[in-house]
Design an enzyme around this catalytic site. Sequence first.
Site, mmCIF file in Angstrom:
data_model
loop_
_atom_site.group_PDB
_atom_site.id
_atom_site.type_symbol
_atom_site.label_atom_id
_atom_site.label_comp_id
_atom_site.label_asym_id
_atom_site.label_seq_id
_atom_site.Cartn_x
_atom_site.Cartn_y
_atom_site.Cartn_z
ATOM 1 N N CYS A 2 0.819 -1.203 0.000
ATOM 2 C CA CYS A 2 0.000 0.000 0.000
ATOM 3 C C CYS A 2 0.862 1.267 0.000
ATOM 4 C CB CYS A 2 -0.959 0.068 1.182
ATOM 5 S SG CYS A 2 -2.104 -1.291 1.246
ATOM 6 N N ARG A 27 3.912 -0.487 -4.868
ATOM 7 C CA ARG A 27 3.440 -0.885 -3.540
ATOM 8 C C ARG A 27 2.135 -1.677 -3.600
ATOM 9 N NH1 ARG A 27 4.622 0.146 1.257
ATOM 10 N NH2 ARG A 27 6.648 1.012 1.618
ATOM 11 N N TRP A 79 -2.687 -2.825 -1.806
ATOM 12 C CA TRP A 79 -2.377 -4.253 -1.938
ATOM 13 C C TRP A 79 -3.260 -4.918 -0.897
ATOM 14 C CZ3 TRP A 79 -0.425 -8.265 1.066
ATOM 15 C CH2 TRP A 79 0.047 -9.368 0.378
ATOM 16 N N ASN A 105 -1.865 1.827 5.692
ATOM 17 C CA ASN A 105 -0.952 0.779 5.233
ATOM 18 C C ASN A 105 -0.644 -0.090 6.431
ATOM 19 O OD1 ASN A 105 1.154 -0.707 4.101
ATOM 20 N ND2 ASN A 105 2.651 0.923 4.441
ATOM 21 N N GLY A 106 -0.794 -1.413 6.302
ATOM 22 C CA GLY A 106 -0.502 -2.303 7.428
ATOM 23 C C GLY A 106 -1.753 -3.053 7.841
ATOM 24 N N GLU A 488 17.913 -17.669 -6.543
ATOM 25 C CA GLU A 488 17.468 -16.353 -7.006
ATOM 26 C C GLU A 488 16.933 -16.428 -8.436
ATOM 27 O OE1 GLU A 488 16.687 -13.748 -5.593
ATOM 28 O OE2 GLU A 488 16.765 -12.192 -7.104
ATOM 29 N N LYS A 492 13.122 -15.301 -9.334
ATOM 30 C CA LYS A 492 12.802 -14.266 -10.337
ATOM 31 C C LYS A 492 11.798 -14.814 -11.350
ATOM 32 C CE LYS A 492 13.842 -11.179 -9.000
ATOM 33 N NZ LYS A 492 14.628 -10.987 -7.813
ATOM 34 N N GLU A 495 8.346 -15.140 -9.824
ATOM 35 C CA GLU A 495 7.706 -13.858 -9.524
ATOM 36 C C GLU A 495 7.052 -13.200 -10.722
ATOM 37 O OE1 GLU A 495 11.150 -11.764 -7.653
ATOM 38 O OE2 GLU A 495 9.598 -11.123 -6.246
ATOM 39 N N HIS A 511 19.152 -36.850 -4.306
ATOM 40 C CA HIS A 511 18.408 -37.278 -3.119
ATOM 41 C C HIS A 511 16.904 -37.096 -3.285
ATOM 42 C CE1 HIS A 511 22.114 -37.995 -0.981
ATOM 43 N NE2 HIS A 511 22.539 -36.803 -1.368
ATOM 44 N N LYS A 610 5.979 -4.460 -3.700
ATOM 45 C CA LYS A 610 7.424 -4.261 -3.546
ATOM 46 C C LYS A 610 7.873 -4.402 -2.102
ATOM 47 C CE LYS A 610 11.501 -2.831 -4.991
ATOM 48 N NZ LYS A 610 12.251 -3.967 -5.554
HETATM 49 O O1 M6R Z 1 12.773 -4.819 0.903
HETATM 50 P P1 M6R Z 1 13.326 -6.159 1.208
HETATM 51 O O2 M6R Z 1 14.636 -6.433 0.569
HETATM 52 O O3 M6R Z 1 13.362 -6.459 2.676
HETATM 53 O O4 M6R Z 1 12.283 -7.187 0.573
HETATM 54 C C1 M6R Z 1 12.422 -8.564 0.779
HETATM 55 C C2 M6R Z 1 11.586 -9.340 -0.203
HETATM 56 O O5 M6R Z 1 10.227 -9.031 -0.049
HETATM 57 C C3 M6R Z 1 11.999 -9.042 -1.642
HETATM 58 O O6 M6R Z 1 13.344 -9.331 -1.852
HETATM 59 C C4 M6R Z 1 11.149 -9.874 -2.619
HETATM 60 O O7 M6R Z 1 11.490 -11.215 -2.536
HETATM 61 C C5 M6R Z 1 11.336 -9.291 -4.016
HETATM 62 N N1 M6R Z 1 10.083 -9.231 -4.674
HETATM 63 C C6 M6R Z 1 12.284 -10.071 -4.830
HETATM 64 O O8 M6R Z 1 12.316 -9.765 -6.169
#
Ligand code: M6R
Length: 615
Positions: A2, A27, A79, A105-106, A488, A492, A495, A511, A610
């Site tokens: 948010c 956000r 969000w 927000n929250g 990673e 990616k 996501e 395994h 984000k």
């Molecule tokens: O702001 P932060 O680095 O603490 O965020 C952590 C994760 O939410 C963030 O890395 C998330 O996994 C991203 N969307 C990765 O692309």
Amino acid sequence: MCGIIAVTGSGAKVEILTTGLKRLEYRGYDSAGIITVDAAHGFTRYRVANGKTSLHELEQELEAASSNEILAGIGHTRWATHGGPTLFNAHPHLDCTEKIAIVHNGIVENFRELKEQLGHNGHLFSSETDTEVIAHLIEEQRPFCSSLLEAVQKASRLMRGAMSFVVMSLDDPTTLVGFKRMAPMMVASKGDTWFIASDIPAILDRADRFFQVEDENFVVVDPLGAKAFDENGSERDLVELHANWTLDAAERSGYDDFMSKEIFEQAASLRDTVVGRLDASQNLVLDEHLADTDLLARINKVFIVACGTSYHAGMVAKYAIEHWTKMPVELDISSEFRYRDPVVDERTLVVAVSQSGETLDTLAALHEAKNLGAQTLAVCNVVGSSMARLADSVLYTRAGPEVSVASTKTHTAQIGALMVLALHLARIKGQLYPQEVIDLYLELCELPNKIEEVLQVWDSVAALASRLSDKQRFYFIGRHVGYPVALEGALKLKEISYLPAEGYPAGELKHGPIAMLDEQAVVIVVATRTRLYEKIMSNVEEVRARKPFLVILGNQQDEGCITGSEEFIAVPRVHPLFAPIIDVIPLQMFAYHMAKSLGYDPDRPRNLAKTVTVE
Ligand code: M6R
């Protein structure tokens, strides 16, 4: 999650709210809305809930009104947490009298019991959100209080959970009241136009002074200025922030999207992060707080806490710190750390890694670490963020604003920053000779040039992605520091392409996971030259025998290792512990091109925001 923007003062206009919200799109975009107040009409509220197009539609709907002057206004991009992404759940929300408006927000964790009580008292709700409860709580308090601030203070005492919100009331239409509790909020100004926002990019080109708001503090902002108060009502200083971010850095600047722009910014962001970080005595140059070298020399353990992509950067750091310092490093997902019994004491350095510095799980882990008496360090990208203010020391990644939900440039910058930390610890622990530290550091500072080289694989990775766009299952494997790179790469792809993707340590395949491999699977192997190169090439043979589509990410001189229709992505060879910075880049590109070839917008992944400021 948010985004919030609020404005009051002589420059207040509708367009400030809509443009600010567009800049906060990362956000969340389940819905968007603004409420404005002007002398003739009182409150006017606009809300849109069409998912990814919400902000665009809000902007279009308000185009004709964009230059309208207003007394004040608040805006929100959502969000969804409590209540689906519908129009009636879109913010701003109002109380029963429609004289109090709020954006939030929250999460209000005890909102059910509060809502029940308010219902008994006769309040009527028009949404399923926890946010609306706050508006009604303030409404209940208001007749017994001398000001909106006092009513907000009383209401805040009744609520549990991490949150920030901004309230406006028709009784005093030019005054905004904000509250911050473990969720981002800042104040800014230009002349007598004042803002409250969740993030700097929302107001980067509008304001010339920025102020941080402390947790459990309230701000009262009107055309005459801003004042902060703590929970006891005592006035507190608003500390000015000095962020050298530019609007250009928060705009697409000719790129199709933020993700591709940020991938291409990685040489610069790594350079800005690492260069100038070790002084002549190989001491780490920290930001804002002074590192007490004596205290750091006494630590006997490092604990890294982070989430998502930042966790993967922390994982790379574990290999480097253990290798160079011989100290044990524990690594934990932040949301797990605080709910078990981590063995942490005053000789432990707890490092919180976070792009935003606001991720609630990591922030809570940092609080927990402080409660346990640990020394704490935040590695984050947002100046003045909650973690930066809470930790004993701060090491900023100087990557500039990262707008794309999928992190790229801040990940490589995080690894760079953590490498400098590892070298500094190795020096003060006496585990590396000073010259070794210098040589390694200089090699790290050369890495941006290698990044420029690796960026050249953009087109060939695009061709690979289009070749694989009908594949359904992806496995990323690596060993040693190649393992976090594999994780990673898989994250990616998940996501932004929504494709099933798994990251595994290559030695673990046999395994169990190897059972999944067949001709429909794609296996991407991170096989650059670490000391486990031969072992991973043996793992490649095991994989090859199961006939998946094989892609090897390796160093330029190893191109001959592929056979038949297999694909090779060539990257420059660097120090093995620095290799993740280079190796992850083609995997970021791969996820990006897969998303594009499947018709997805990489900047607006579904269900994601984000910055995750809820538990
Ligand atoms: O702001 P932060 O680095 O603490 O965020 C952590 C994760 O939410 C963030 O890395 C998330 O996994 C991203 N969307 C990765 O692309």
